[in-house]
Design a protein around this motif. Structure first.
Motif, PDB file in Angstrom:
ATOM      1  N   TYR A 245     -12.793   6.627   6.506  1.00  0.00           N
ATOM      2  CA  TYR A 245     -12.319   7.809   5.806  1.00  0.00           C
ATOM      3  C   TYR A 245     -11.388   7.452   4.654  1.00  0.00           C
ATOM      4  O   TYR A 245     -11.279   8.218   3.698  1.00  0.00           O
ATOM      5  N   ASP A 246     -10.691   6.312   4.756  1.00  0.00           N
ATOM      6  CA  ASP A 246      -9.637   5.994   3.798  1.00  0.00           C
ATOM      7  C   ASP A 246      -9.822   4.594   3.234  1.00  0.00           C
ATOM      8  O   ASP A 246      -9.863   3.613   3.981  1.00  0.00           O
ATOM      9  N   THR A 247      -9.924   4.489   1.912  1.00  0.00           N
ATOM     10  CA  THR A 247     -10.120   3.179   1.291  1.00  0.00           C
ATOM     11  C   THR A 247      -8.846   2.348   1.260  1.00  0.00           C
ATOM     12  O   THR A 247      -8.909   1.126   1.149  1.00  0.00           O
ATOM     13  N   GLY A 248      -7.677   2.989   1.347  1.00  0.00           N
ATOM     14  CA  GLY A 248      -6.446   2.225   1.432  1.00  0.00           C
ATOM     15  C   GLY A 248      -6.410   1.370   2.684  1.00  0.00           C
ATOM     16  O   GLY A 248      -6.012   0.193   2.640  1.00  0.00           O
ATOM     17  N   LEU A 249      -6.842   1.938   3.809  1.00  0.00           N
ATOM     18  CA  LEU A 249      -6.925   1.170   5.051  1.00  0.00           C
ATOM     19  C   LEU A 249      -7.935   0.031   4.920  1.00  0.00           C
ATOM     20  O   LEU A 249      -7.709  -1.073   5.420  1.00  0.00           O
ATOM     21  N   VAL A 250      -9.044   0.293   4.259  1.00  0.00           N
ATOM     22  CA  VAL A 250     -10.045  -0.756   4.046  1.00  0.00           C
ATOM     23  C   VAL A 250      -9.431  -1.916   3.272  1.00  0.00           C
ATOM     24  O   VAL A 250      -9.577  -3.085   3.644  1.00  0.00           O
ATOM     25  N   CYS A 251      -8.731  -1.607   2.180  1.00  0.00           N
ATOM     26  CA  CYS A 251      -8.102  -2.664   1.368  1.00  0.00           C
ATOM     27  C   CYS A 251      -7.082  -3.440   2.186  1.00  0.00           C
ATOM     28  O   CYS A 251      -7.008  -4.678   2.092  1.00  0.00           O
ATOM     29  N   ARG A 252      -6.300  -2.753   2.985  1.00  0.00           N
ATOM     30  CA  ARG A 252      -5.288  -3.430   3.811  1.00  0.00           C
ATOM     31  C   ARG A 252      -5.965  -4.373   4.800  1.00  0.00           C
ATOM     32  O   ARG A 252      -5.514  -5.510   5.007  1.00  0.00           O
ATOM     33  N   LEU A 253      -7.047  -3.927   5.417  1.00  0.00           N
ATOM     34  CA  LEU A 253      -7.743  -4.747   6.407  1.00  0.00           C
ATOM     35  C   LEU A 253      -8.496  -5.912   5.765  1.00  0.00           C
ATOM     36  O   LEU A 253      -8.695  -6.951   6.392  1.00  0.00           O
ATOM     37  N   LEU A 254      -8.907  -5.747   4.508  1.00  0.00           N
ATOM     38  CA  LEU A 254      -9.605  -6.820   3.794  1.00  0.00           C
ATOM     39  C   LEU A 254      -8.642  -7.838   3.186  1.00  0.00           C
ATOM     40  O   LEU A 254      -9.079  -8.837   2.617  1.00  0.00           O
ATOM     41  N   GLY A 255      -7.349  -7.573   3.296  1.00  0.00           N
ATOM     42  CA  GLY A 255      -6.371  -8.505   2.732  1.00  0.00           C
ATOM     43  C   GLY A 255      -6.163  -8.354   1.244  1.00  0.00           C
ATOM     44  O   GLY A 255      -5.632  -9.261   0.595  1.00  0.00           O
ATOM     45  N   ILE A 256      -6.562  -7.208   0.686  1.00  0.00           N
ATOM     46  CA  ILE A 256      -6.355  -6.946  -0.745  1.00  0.00           C
ATOM     47  C   ILE A 256      -4.930  -6.436  -0.924  1.00  0.00           C
ATOM     48  O   ILE A 256      -4.599  -5.337  -0.485  1.00  0.00           O
ATOM     49  N   ARG A 257      -4.093  -7.228  -1.566  1.00  0.00           N
ATOM     50  CA  ARG A 257      -2.671  -6.896  -1.676  1.00  0.00           C
ATOM     51  C   ARG A 257      -2.272  -6.378  -3.058  1.00  0.00           C
ATOM     52  O   ARG A 257      -1.121  -6.051  -3.287  1.00  0.00           O
ATOM     53  N   ASP A 258      -3.223  -6.320  -3.959  1.00  0.00           N
ATOM     54  CA  ASP A 258      -2.920  -5.849  -5.316  1.00  0.00           C
ATOM     55  C   ASP A 258      -4.157  -5.134  -5.851  1.00  0.00           C
ATOM     56  O   ASP A 258      -5.278  -5.638  -5.698  1.00  0.00           O
TER      57      ASP A 258
END
Length: 387
Positions: A245-258
């Motif tokens: 539902y949320d791409t912010g969570l996806v980025c956090r889980l993928l290790g995308i920090r910027d």
């Protein structure tokens, strides 16, 4: 408000921090409020439901209702004695439909409140200014309301999910393995759901993978997008796709920090596709509409990201079917429409909308190029119903 005026009980479900408590307390300030999050309140509700509800003879707003399902039969008896609309508001951070359908059937309505849509986010002063920032920030209200750093806030959100929700729903003991499972799901967002692959990569059994995915679905972290049945005689894929539902969570889980990393990340397209599809899901949830969203893929590789039925025709194609393709690139090319053109021919019609990462739109008869910023406009036109 319509549900509140028509039903004695309204159940509002959605993920933690999606704004359920704030919204309900703002809309219904006259209702007494009780949360079952504190241990003492929960213990009283479970041990003595009659005494707990006795404090609210005219009704109340009860938060985290999933923690004390024993209250529901007593609420039903209260409603049978006094069926006035708007007496009880029940909110939960888990899917409440199974609970409500059992004890409160016929006297309640269930609603879902998901994280913010893009049209809602744009109302905040601290809204994202670029596509990468929008994908990176996600859609939880507190991030924009308080100007918080997305990664720090989402780290706490994930900790709550792993340490509290996972244990509460399934009593998961190996939290490290469950977190690894979450990361693997993020790496597969918008892909076909393959339990065998997930289980193998995580080192767990397929039944465990299915059970853990049910936790994420119940907590409104992921959902499964069903496949379209296809035209007669076509061999189509029957496996659902996995989405967050949320791409912010996806980025956090993928290790995308910027957010800048999203410009070159190999999963940029998958994250963008997740964002677009989730916008359609949120729009339908906000309107109280169920179903009508599928994807198409046949055995020969023809596919489209989203098939939107706005005419109540189910899997039957027609002029009120919208074929949605997503492209994260900022520069449109003729290839954007190739897959949609092929699928449109196979399904026998429908409008085509390509949502992409650029800024210039274009509209032709039955064909439309929509910049990501203008997605709310497209959703609004679709919500108007069949032409």
């Amino acid at each position: 408000m319509k549900a509140y005026r028509q039903h004695p009980v309204v159940a509002v479900a959605g993920p933690r921090q999606s704004g359920k408590t704030t919204l309900c307390r703002t809309l219904f300030p006259a209702l007494p409020y009780a949360s079952l999050e504190p241990l003492d309140e929960r213990a009283l509700a479970e041990a003595d439901p009659h005494r707990f509800l006795g404090r609210f003879p005219r009704g109340a707003f009860i938060d985290e209702i999933q923690r004390a399902p024993a209250l529901l039969p007593h609420i039903r008896r209260s409603v049978d004695a006094d069926p006035r609309p708007g007496r009880w508001i029940l909110a939960g951070s888990r899917d409440l439909a199974p609970m409500v359908q059992g004890s409160l059937s016929g006297v309640s309505e269930s609603l879902t409140l998901l994280p913010l849509s893009w049209s809602e986010i744009t109302r905040f002063e601290r809204r994202p200014g670029t596509l990468e920032r929008a994908l990176f920030s996600g859609s939880y209200p507190r991030i924009f309301d308080r100007g918080l750093g997305p990664m720090r806030w989402l780290r706490r959100r994930l900790a709550t999910l792993v340490e509290r929700d996972a244990r509460a729903i399934l009593r998961i003991g190996d939290l490290a393995a469950f977190h690894r499972f979450l990361e693997l799901c993020a790496g597969r967002t918008s892909e076909l759901l393959r339990y065998s692959s997930l289980a193998s990569d995580c080192g767990i059994s397929q039944p465990t993978a299915k059970a853990w995915l049910s936790v994420l679905e119940a907590a409104f972290i992921v959902y499964r997008l069903p496949p379209h049945s296809g035209a007669p005689g076509k061999r189509v894929v029957r496996t659902p796709r996995l989405y967050f539902y949320d791409t912010g969570l996806v980025c956090r889980l993928l290790g995308i920090r910027d957010p800048a990393l999203l410009t070159v990340h190999p999963l940029r397209g998958a994250v963008f596709r997740t964002w677009v599809v989730s916008e359609f899901v949120k729009q339908r949830a906000n309107r109280g509409v169920e179903g009508g969203l599928r994807f198409y893929r046949d055995r020969h590789g023809s596919e489209i990201d989203l098939v939107v039925d706005r005419g109540g025709q189910g899997d039957s194609p027609g002029r009120d079917t919208i074929l949605v393709e997503t492209r994260s690139a900022a520069t449109p090319t003729a290839s954007f429409f190739e897959r949609a053109r092929r699928v449109r021919g196979q399904l026998g019609g429908g409008h085509v909308a390509v949502v992409y990462g650029g800024d210039v739109g274009q509209l032709r008869k039955r064909w439309r190029l929509t910049p990501w910023r203008q997605l709310p406009r497209l959703l609004g036109e679709l919500a108007a119903g069949p032409r």
